[in-house]
Motif scaffolding. Sequence first.
Motif, short mmCIF file in Angstrom:
data_model
loop_
_atom_site.label_atom_id
_atom_site.label_comp_id
_atom_site.label_asym_id
_atom_site.label_seq_id
_atom_site.Cartn_x
_atom_site.Cartn_y
_atom_site.Cartn_z
N ARG A 1 48.77 14.13 72.04
CA ARG A 1 48.17 15.65 72.61
C ARG A 1 47.26 14.56 73.42
O ARG A 1 46.08 14.26 72.23
N SER B 1 51.70 18.71 78.59
CA SER B 1 52.06 19.58 77.13
C SER B 1 52.47 21.14 77.66
O SER B 1 53.19 21.58 76.59
N GLY B 2 51.55 21.77 78.35
CA GLY B 2 52.14 23.12 78.41
C GLY B 2 51.28 23.70 77.95
O GLY B 2 51.33 25.14 77.85
N PRO C 1 55.79 22.43 80.30
CA PRO C 1 55.56 21.47 80.12
C PRO C 1 56.19 20.45 81.26
O PRO C 1 57.53 20.59 81.60
#
Lengths: 176, 329
Positions: free
Chosen positions: B225, B256-257, B264
């Motif tokens: 991330r 990544s949302g 995502p």
Amino acid sequence: MALRSAGTPAPQRVDNPVARLLPIATTLLATVISIQPAHIPGYAALTPAFTLMAVYHWTIYRPDLLPPLAIFLIGVTQDLLAGVPPGVTALVLLLARAIVLRQRRQFVNRLFPFLWTGFTMLTGGVMLFLWTLHCLIDGVLIDFRETVFRAVLTISMFPIASFLLGRTQRTLMGAG
Amino acid sequence: MAQSALAWQGMQTPRRGKAYSSWAGAARTGEMIGFSPPRRAAIQRATLPFLVLLSATMVMLGKADQVMFESLRVSVTDTALPALDVLSRPLAALGHLTDRARDFVTVYQDNRRLAEDNERLLNWQQAALKLASENARLRELLKLTPEPVTTFITARVIANSGGAYVRSLMVHAGSDNGVERGQAAVTGEGLVGRVSEVGSRAARVLLVTDLNSRVPVIVEGPQQRALLTGDNSGRPCLRYLDAGAGIKIGDRVVTSGQGGVFPPGLPVGVVASLDGEAPRVEPYVELSRVEYLRIVDYGLADGLPKPVPIASRSGRRAEPFAGAQLGRR
């Protein structure tokens, strides 16, 4: 009187309302051109400062027809349309007008290289000021290279802008 | 400077009384509302410094309260929209012309490449169909809640920022068309940015490359991330990565949302360089050539915090992940 004795010609009287609006209209057009998407890679960041060219030209030849209020409104409009913090362009253009007006007699009725040299110096100062201002606003040290390229592009485009503005001026206002 | 202007205008007055009355600007305005000449001269002298001061004040106010000028910006944009729309067309047409000329030159290579692509994609289509039916079966087994339906609006780009300090685009679609603040702007290739301001007929899209853009992403491969942080260059940086994350050039970067602004898995770009203090990502979308983009409603726009007026603001900056893509604009 000081200006007359220094050789500044009397500006020609302009009655035609279209011609009288010419400086404001062309400066506004320069603003719109500045934010046009050209679909050329990298162009957006390096877009020449067309509005500065128009303000420089008209401040030298017809400052009476491009008053500070018009410059302020055009500058703010450009800021709002471009998504730039409001006031930045207005501030820069008004300062440019103030500087150019002070040195105006050096440029009127001189050969183009003088005019271009003046614009080069003005652009250098303006770009440095803009860069500093944006660094202060954003609180980071912004890459200076794009500012330099933009200044170079602005300076190199000035002859074309000056030619077009001069031609339009002569066509609509007579000699000038 | 104002003095020079005065001297210049004053020089005209005795010789040409009529010309004097026809001049534009502050002088004329002053005359119209009946100021005496000395008063008029004083006003003239004060106009430029006053406006310089006003501009500087606007800059400072805009910096202190970033929401202050938003409604003004939106209404000016809506008003200027017809002109911008008309003027942007010739340039777009010119761009098409050059594209067409280039296509004409490369038609043979393009044809060969497309035939190869087609063959490859047909294989992928079979794989996708198989996976889709398998997915549907598994979802049914798990009784999974269906994902919200995504809708989109296609909008034409009519203006950009035109300068070295802001990366944004203006599109010809606004709240009348269903565009909302926070929605994602994408093209077929990937993420372009997010809607930062909405007028009734126009909206501004803050590009992923802008200095104020923050997008929570995942680097596929190491599944790391990170926060994709714009810095006005063409390649935004990956920040807040774990040390020794094992990122390689060519790794895919997708949203990544996290933060709830983007869904995502939206493709963003590939890791293009590992030099310097942070890895840099080359976006999939060639941002300077975007002519049409899709404003997509993933049903997530509520996740974007609303702009906070200065009076009720407690801290200067939001947490990077919680307030994804927060910015000045």
